[in-house]
Design a protein around this motif. Sequence first.
Motif, PDB file in Angstrom:
ATOM      1  N   ILE A  50      16.371   1.964   6.109  1.00 42.19           N
ATOM      2  CA  ILE A  50      15.430   1.414   6.760  1.00 42.19           C
ATOM      3  C   ILE A  50      15.653   1.505   8.137  1.00 42.19           C
ATOM      4  CG2 ILE A  50      15.062  -1.232   7.856  1.00 42.19           C
ATOM      5  CD1 ILE A  50      16.458  -2.248   4.975  1.00 42.19           C
ATOM      6  N   ARG A  51      14.526   1.684   8.822  1.00 49.55           N
ATOM      7  CA  ARG A  51      14.415   2.256  10.330  1.00 49.55           C
ATOM      8  C   ARG A  51      14.047   1.009  11.120  1.00 49.55           C
ATOM      9  NH1 ARG A  51      10.464   6.676  12.538  1.00 49.55           N
ATOM     10  NH2 ARG A  51       9.801   6.281  10.355  1.00 49.55           N
ATOM     11  N   VAL A  52      14.871   0.696  12.030  1.00 54.12           N
ATOM     12  CA  VAL A  52      14.544  -0.518  12.776  1.00 54.12           C
ATOM     13  C   VAL A  52      14.719  -0.317  14.279  1.00 54.12           C
ATOM     14  CG1 VAL A  52      15.419  -2.917  13.256  1.00 54.12           C
ATOM     15  CG2 VAL A  52      15.588  -2.069  11.115  1.00 54.12           C
ATOM     16  N   PRO A  53      13.713  -0.842  15.250  1.00 54.78           N
ATOM     17  CA  PRO A  53      13.792  -0.535  16.451  1.00 54.78           C
ATOM     18  C   PRO A  53      14.710  -1.706  17.158  1.00 54.78           C
ATOM     19  CG  PRO A  53      11.721  -1.448  15.892  1.00 54.78           C
ATOM     20  CD  PRO A  53      12.443  -1.468  14.675  1.00 54.78           C
ATOM     21  N   GLN A  54      15.453  -1.107  18.358  1.00 56.06           N
ATOM     22  CA  GLN A  54      16.227  -2.015  18.890  1.00 56.06           C
ATOM     23  C   GLN A  54      16.258  -1.903  20.465  1.00 56.06           C
ATOM     24  OE1 GLN A  54      19.439  -4.264  17.646  1.00 56.06           O
ATOM     25  NE2 GLN A  54      17.705  -5.162  16.880  1.00 56.06           N
ATOM     26  N   GLY A  55      15.272  -2.285  21.246  1.00 53.03           N
ATOM     27  CA  GLY A  55      15.142  -1.883  22.567  1.00 53.03           C
ATOM     28  C   GLY A  55      14.679  -0.501  22.675  1.00 53.03           C
ATOM     29  N   PHE A  56      15.591   0.291  23.324  1.00 51.74           N
ATOM     30  CA  PHE A  56      15.283   1.671  23.727  1.00 51.74           C
ATOM     31  C   PHE A  56      15.450   2.469  22.504  1.00 51.74           C
ATOM     32  CE2 PHE A  56      15.581   0.481  27.934  1.00 51.74           C
ATOM     33  CZ  PHE A  56      14.419   0.682  28.681  1.00 51.74           C
ATOM     34  N   ASP A  57      16.493   1.980  21.526  1.00 53.86           N
ATOM     35  CA  ASP A  57      17.018   2.612  20.397  1.00 53.86           C
ATOM     36  C   ASP A  57      16.415   2.381  19.093  1.00 53.86           C
ATOM     37  OD1 ASP A  57      18.776   3.893  22.112  1.00 53.86           O
ATOM     38  OD2 ASP A  57      20.246   2.088  21.931  1.00 53.86           O
ATOM     39  N   ARG A  81      25.163   0.805   6.799  1.00 55.26           N
ATOM     40  CA  ARG A  81      25.711   1.848   7.519  1.00 55.26           C
ATOM     41  C   ARG A  81      24.750   2.801   8.086  1.00 55.26           C
ATOM     42  NH1 ARG A  81      27.590   6.915   3.896  1.00 55.26           N
ATOM     43  NH2 ARG A  81      25.738   5.924   3.013  1.00 55.26           N
ATOM     44  N   GLU A  82      24.874   2.987   9.286  1.00 50.37           N
ATOM     45  CA  GLU A  82      23.983   3.885   9.976  1.00 50.37           C
ATOM     46  C   GLU A  82      24.010   5.123   9.764  1.00 50.37           C
ATOM     47  OE1 GLU A  82      22.528   4.882  14.815  1.00 50.37           O
ATOM     48  OE2 GLU A  82      24.421   3.604  14.422  1.00 50.37           O
ATOM     49  N   THR A  83      23.129   6.066   9.690  1.00 53.25           N
ATOM     50  CA  THR A  83      23.070   7.540   9.204  1.00 53.25           C
ATOM     51  C   THR A  83      23.728   8.174  10.332  1.00 53.25           C
ATOM     52  OG1 THR A  83      20.983   7.842  10.095  1.00 53.25           O
ATOM     53  CG2 THR A  83      21.208   7.325   7.633  1.00 53.25           C
ATOM     54  N   GLU A  84      24.221   9.417  10.054  1.00 52.67           N
ATOM     55  CA  GLU A  84      24.732  10.259  11.232  1.00 52.67           C
ATOM     56  C   GLU A  84      23.822  10.803  12.003  1.00 52.67           C
ATOM     57  OE1 GLU A  84      27.408  13.259   9.271  1.00 52.67           O
ATOM     58  OE2 GLU A  84      28.383  12.047   8.153  1.00 52.67           O
ATOM     59  N   GLU A  85      22.616  10.950  11.555  1.00 52.08           N
ATOM     60  CA  GLU A  85      21.611  11.505  12.244  1.00 52.08           C
ATOM     61  C   GLU A  85      21.192  10.710  13.411  1.00 52.08           C
ATOM     62  OE1 GLU A  85      20.873  11.379   8.892  1.00 52.08           O
ATOM     63  OE2 GLU A  85      22.101  13.469   8.472  1.00 52.08           O
ATOM     64  N   ARG A  90      20.732   8.490  18.867  1.00 55.67           N
ATOM     65  CA  ARG A  90      20.704   7.603  19.847  1.00 55.67           C
ATOM     66  C   ARG A  90      21.808   7.689  20.811  1.00 55.67           C
ATOM     67  NH1 ARG A  90      22.982   3.141  19.180  1.00 55.67           N
ATOM     68  NH2 ARG A  90      24.475   3.395  17.402  1.00 55.67           N
ATOM     69  N   ALA A  91      23.043   8.448  20.522  1.00 56.42           N
ATOM     70  CA  ALA A  91      23.828   8.943  21.626  1.00 56.42           C
ATOM     71  C   ALA A  91      23.292   9.868  22.661  1.00 56.42           C
ATOM     72  CB  ALA A  91      24.949   9.621  20.980  1.00 56.42           C
ATOM     73  N   LYS A  92      22.431  10.809  22.240  1.00 58.71           N
ATOM     74  CA  LYS A  92      21.646  11.903  23.037  1.00 58.71           C
ATOM     75  C   LYS A  92      20.867  11.294  23.870  1.00 58.71           C
ATOM     76  CE  LYS A  92      18.672  15.622  22.476  1.00 58.71           C
ATOM     77  NZ  LYS A  92      17.638  16.311  21.424  1.00 58.71           N
ATOM     78  N   GLU A  93      19.818  10.256  23.191  1.00 59.43           N
ATOM     79  CA  GLU A  93      19.115   9.423  24.018  1.00 59.43           C
ATOM     80  C   GLU A  93      19.749   8.699  25.245  1.00 59.43           C
ATOM     81  OE1 GLU A  93      16.579   7.489  21.265  1.00 59.43           O
ATOM     82  OE2 GLU A  93      15.472   9.468  20.611  1.00 59.43           O
ATOM     83  N   SER A  94      20.782   8.063  24.799  1.00 61.37           N
ATOM     84  CA  SER A  94      21.363   6.974  25.718  1.00 61.37           C
ATOM     85  C   SER A  94      21.962   8.055  26.934  1.00 61.37           C
ATOM     86  CB  SER A  94      22.519   6.493  24.923  1.00 61.37           C
ATOM     87  OG  SER A  94      23.399   6.018  26.103  1.00 61.37           O
ATOM     88  N   GLU A  95      22.626   9.304  26.616  1.00 64.56           N
ATOM     89  CA  GLU A  95      22.921  10.167  27.516  1.00 64.56           C
ATOM     90  C   GLU A  95      21.983  10.355  28.656  1.00 64.56           C
ATOM     91  OE1 GLU A  95      25.636  12.299  29.971  1.00 64.56           O
ATOM     92  OE2 GLU A  95      25.911  10.502  28.482  1.00 64.56           O
ATOM     93  N   GLN A  96      20.726  10.893  28.055  1.00 63.65           N
ATOM     94  CA  GLN A  96      19.383  11.308  28.670  1.00 63.65           C
ATOM     95  C   GLN A  96      19.082  10.211  29.692  1.00 63.65           C
ATOM     96  OE1 GLN A  96      16.731  12.679  25.838  1.00 63.65           O
ATOM     97  NE2 GLN A  96      17.445  14.674  25.911  1.00 63.65           N
ATOM     98  N   ARG A  97      18.950   8.752  29.233  1.00 64.74           N
ATOM     99  CA  ARG A  97      18.543   7.710  29.857  1.00 64.74           C
ATOM    100  C   ARG A  97      19.701   7.474  31.044  1.00 64.74           C
ATOM    101  NH1 ARG A  97      17.526   5.311  25.156  1.00 64.74           N
ATOM    102  NH2 ARG A  97      19.573   4.388  24.941  1.00 64.74           N
ATOM    103  N   ARG A  98      20.958   7.880  30.856  1.00 64.35           N
ATOM    104  CA  ARG A  98      22.033   7.417  31.794  1.00 64.35           C
ATOM    105  C   ARG A  98      21.755   8.649  33.187  1.00 64.35           C
ATOM    106  NH1 ARG A  98      26.722   9.466  33.308  1.00 64.35           N
ATOM    107  NH2 ARG A  98      26.684  10.925  31.824  1.00 64.35           N
ATOM    108  N   LEU A  99      21.713   9.974  32.756  1.00 63.32           N
ATOM    109  CA  LEU A  99      21.338  10.889  33.657  1.00 63.32           C
ATOM    110  C   LEU A  99      20.094  10.548  34.489  1.00 63.32           C
ATOM    111  CD1 LEU A  99      22.505  14.107  31.363  1.00 63.32           C
ATOM    112  CD2 LEU A  99      23.517  12.882  33.348  1.00 63.32           C
TER     113      LEU A  99
END
Length: 128
Positions: A50-57, A81-85, A90-99
């Motif tokens: 299942i693919r679910v949107p949550q805010g920016f993620d 359980r969230e897939t590894e991909e 999400r971690a990569k996009e979060s880092e890009q938003r932070r930068l």
Amino acid sequence: MSEVRLDKWLWAARFFKTRQLAKKAIEGGKVHYNGGRAKTSKTVEVGALIRVPQGFDTYEVEVLALSGQRRGAPEARTLYRETEESAARRAKESEQRRLANQAMQHPYKRPDRRDRREIKRFMRDSGD
């Protein structure tokens, strides 16, 4: 439980605060079940993606268990359980938003009366 509707499972897994919000997201085509759009009354199966949107993620999760009752957050996380991909993306996009937020210059203070007048004058003159 043997059968649970998709909107009820999303609510029980704490992706949405209410079943009504889950229903709107499903009907709006935001939630995908096994790669395709689904209806609210779709029966959830163990092992489904299942693919679910949550805010920016956007979370991509595999269903591990079924539940029609909303419980605490630690119990809700046992339902999927969230897939590894998905976690990596999400971690990569979060880092890009932070930068990107760091690169923006924020004002040191709020504009005072004089600054507001200059802003209005600039906006009025730049409209031509």
